[in-house]
Design a protein around this motif. Structure first.
Motif, short mmCIF file in Angstrom:
data_model
loop_
_atom_site.label_atom_id
_atom_site.label_comp_id
_atom_site.label_asym_id
_atom_site.label_seq_id
_atom_site.Cartn_x
_atom_site.Cartn_y
_atom_site.Cartn_z
N THR A 140 0.82 -1.22 0.00
CA THR A 140 0.00 0.00 0.00
C THR A 140 0.85 1.27 0.00
N ILE A 141 2.14 1.15 -0.31
CA ILE A 141 3.00 2.33 -0.27
C ILE A 141 2.62 3.34 -1.36
N CYS A 142 1.99 2.88 -2.42
CA CYS A 142 1.39 3.76 -3.44
C CYS A 142 -0.09 3.41 -3.54
N GLY A 143 -0.94 4.43 -3.63
CA GLY A 143 -2.37 4.21 -3.64
C GLY A 143 -2.99 4.58 -2.30
N ILE A 144 -4.30 4.57 -2.22
CA ILE A 144 -5.03 5.00 -1.03
C ILE A 144 -5.89 3.84 -0.53
N THR A 145 -5.67 3.44 0.72
CA THR A 145 -6.44 2.34 1.29
C THR A 145 -7.82 2.81 1.72
N ASP A 146 -8.69 1.86 2.01
CA ASP A 146 -10.04 2.18 2.47
C ASP A 146 -10.00 2.98 3.78
N GLU A 147 -9.08 2.59 4.66
CA GLU A 147 -8.95 3.29 5.94
C GLU A 147 -8.45 4.72 5.73
N GLU A 148 -7.53 4.92 4.81
CA GLU A 148 -7.02 6.26 4.53
C GLU A 148 -8.08 7.13 3.86
N LEU A 149 -8.91 6.51 3.04
CA LEU A 149 -10.00 7.26 2.41
C LEU A 149 -10.93 7.82 3.48
N GLU A 150 -11.26 7.01 4.45
CA GLU A 150 -12.14 7.44 5.54
C GLU A 150 -11.47 8.52 6.39
N LEU A 151 -10.19 8.36 6.67
CA LEU A 151 -9.47 9.28 7.56
C LEU A 151 -9.29 10.65 6.93
N TYR A 152 -8.91 10.70 5.67
CA TYR A 152 -8.53 11.96 5.04
C TYR A 152 -9.67 12.63 4.27
N PHE A 153 -10.68 11.85 3.86
CA PHE A 153 -11.68 12.40 2.94
C PHE A 153 -13.11 12.19 3.43
N HIS A 154 -13.32 12.11 4.72
CA HIS A 154 -14.66 11.86 5.26
C HIS A 154 -15.65 12.94 4.80
N ASP A 155 -15.27 14.20 4.95
CA ASP A 155 -16.18 15.30 4.59
C ASP A 155 -16.46 15.32 3.10
N GLN A 156 -15.44 14.99 2.30
CA GLN A 156 -15.63 14.99 0.84
C GLN A 156 -16.58 13.87 0.41
N ILE A 157 -16.48 12.74 1.08
CA ILE A 157 -17.40 11.64 0.78
C ILE A 157 -18.83 12.05 1.10
N GLN A 158 -19.01 12.73 2.23
CA GLN A 158 -20.35 13.18 2.61
C GLN A 158 -20.89 14.19 1.60
N GLU A 159 -20.06 15.11 1.16
CA GLU A 159 -20.50 16.10 0.17
C GLU A 159 -20.88 15.42 -1.14
N LEU A 160 -20.07 14.45 -1.55
CA LEU A 160 -20.37 13.72 -2.78
C LEU A 160 -21.67 12.94 -2.63
N ALA A 161 -21.89 12.38 -1.45
CA ALA A 161 -23.14 11.65 -1.20
C ALA A 161 -24.34 12.58 -1.28
N MET A 196 -16.10 16.67 -7.76
CA MET A 196 -17.36 16.18 -7.19
C MET A 196 -18.19 15.44 -8.25
N ASP A 197 -17.51 14.58 -8.99
CA ASP A 197 -18.16 13.83 -10.06
C ASP A 197 -17.38 12.54 -10.26
N ILE A 198 -18.09 11.44 -10.46
CA ILE A 198 -17.46 10.14 -10.65
C ILE A 198 -17.32 9.86 -12.14
N ARG A 199 -16.08 9.72 -12.57
CA ARG A 199 -15.78 9.40 -13.97
C ARG A 199 -14.60 8.42 -14.01
N ASP A 200 -14.33 7.89 -15.20
CA ASP A 200 -13.19 6.97 -15.37
C ASP A 200 -11.93 7.79 -15.62
N TYR A 201 -11.48 8.50 -14.59
CA TYR A 201 -10.40 9.47 -14.76
C TYR A 201 -9.08 8.83 -15.20
N TRP A 202 -8.72 7.72 -14.57
CA TRP A 202 -7.44 7.08 -14.91
C TRP A 202 -7.47 6.57 -16.35
#
Length: 367
Positions: A227-248, A291-297
């Motif tokens: 996991t040295i590159c990429g974002i884990t599920d736990e890190e997503l929750e820790l760093y982006f909680h407010d952004q997830i709520q806004e997206l929801a 604030m939009d879900i797309r196939d960015y990669w």
């Protein structure tokens, strides 16, 4: 929140207040070894990892204040650091690779007051630089090489040849010979080296450019560093909680429903047998920024080397996903028209979905 989309400089991310997912505990653990190789698909944070290591070894303690490594590192020495980035050039012309390496070595010779000996190949000149830097600073050297394989990928499958020693050879063979000579530096300068990391897309197991020095520790499928590159599920929750709520809220989902949508869209990359999933950072940062879900990669385009490989492919690509493979079948560099699987996996278009511990085989499928 500021999102570091397209920013690969650790120093700029910290100083300009961009969000940084703290991986420095893994970085510190990595520095306890000596020579490493890491393979990851494009836009997965390899360059940011290199930049983080560069700033760490340069002793820039203030940049790491409050991060995990701040409680782990006590000395903060300033090592001589040599950073090579092969990502900036197009190597489809025969002389570009030699010129790129020569420019790096010449700049370092000038930095350490060394009179160039142009009778030596660049690898031996670089070994001399490492020796002098070690002597002048009293500390062993750090070498960080980003996208080590780009000179090979740029010319893979191209029809052009170069005339060397009265023999016509392919551009790929020419570049492989140049890199083999340059990387032999690490064997000549072993006593002058503190740490070496090479990153790229393709693995080196079948590339002869590494035959000139001791084999690096390949951590590409190491559970310690998966996991040295990429974002884990736990890190997503820790760093982006407010952004997830806004997206929801924007999409009329509950928080938990939004988490599942994100997981289904972006989670699922695995780089080891413990199957610890990571989100592609480029995609997840773009999602929260826009604030939009797309196939960015995927929308950033398919690498030209992969297009060339698959253009005349003789195998039905639909037969590749959804099957179990031995590790040796998808980690080797030697992808060709008959066996494109290694390159497809290494490029990120397939990933590990399951691991059969009894048979020691991996299920590959679309991420």
């Amino acid at each position: 929140m500021k999102y570091p989309i397209g920013i690969q400089s650790f120093e700029r991310i910290i100083e300009d207040g961009y969000v940084y997912v703290d991986k420095t505990d893994l970085v510190y653990q990595l520095t306890q070894g000596k020579i490493y190789f890491l393979s990851r698909p494009r836009r997965f944070g390899k360059s940011l990892l290199i930049s983080t290591l560069e700033n760490y070894y340069l002793g820039k303690k203030d940049l790491f204040k409050g991060l995990k490594i701040d409680t782990l590192e006590k000395e903060w020495k300033t090592y001589p650091v040599f950073h090579i980035d092969f990502n900036g050039d197009n190597y489809t012309k025969a002389d570009i690779l030699n010129n790129t390496i020569d420019k790096y070595v010449s700049d370092w010779e000038n930095l350490y007051g060394i009179k160039p000996d142009f009778g030596l190949d660049p690898g031996r000149r670089f070994a001399n630089v490492l020796s002098v830097a070690h002597e002048q600073t009293g500390l062993r050297c750090v070498v960080l090489i980003d996208e080590y394989d780009k000179p090979l990928l740029d010319v893979m499958g191209l029809p052009g040849t170069v005339h060397i020693n009265n023999v016509d050879i392919s551009l790929e063979e020419n570049h492989r010979n140049i890199l083999k000579g340059f990387y032999s530096t690490f064997k000549l300068a072993d006593e002058d080296l503190q740490f070496v990391l090479l990153t790229g897309v393709t693995k080196f197991s079948q590339i002869s450019v590494f035959s000139g020095f001791n084999q690096p520790n390949d951590i590409s499928m190491d559970n310690t560093f998966d996991t040295i590159c990429g974002i884990t599920d736990e890190e997503l929750e820790l760093y982006f909680h407010d952004q997830i709520q806004e997206l929801a809220d924007n999409n009329e989902y509950t928080y938990d429903e939004m988490r599942e949508v994100l997981r289904r869209q972006f989670d699922g990359y695995h780089f080891g047998s413990r199957l610890k999933g990571v989100y592609n950072p480029f995609s997840i940062l773009n999602t929260f920024c826009k604030m939009d879900i797309r196939d960015y990669w995927f929308r950033t385009g398919t690498p030209t080397y992969l297009v060339r490989l698959l253009k005349d492919n003789l195998e039905n690509l639909n037969d590749l996903p959804g099957k179990y493979y031995d590790e040796s079948e998808f980690v080797d560099y030697r992808a060709d028209r008959e066996m494109p699987l290694p390159m497809i996996y290494q490029s990120g278009y397939l990933t590990i979905k399951d691991y059969d511990r009894d048979k020691r085989t991996y299920l590959l499928d679309f991420p």
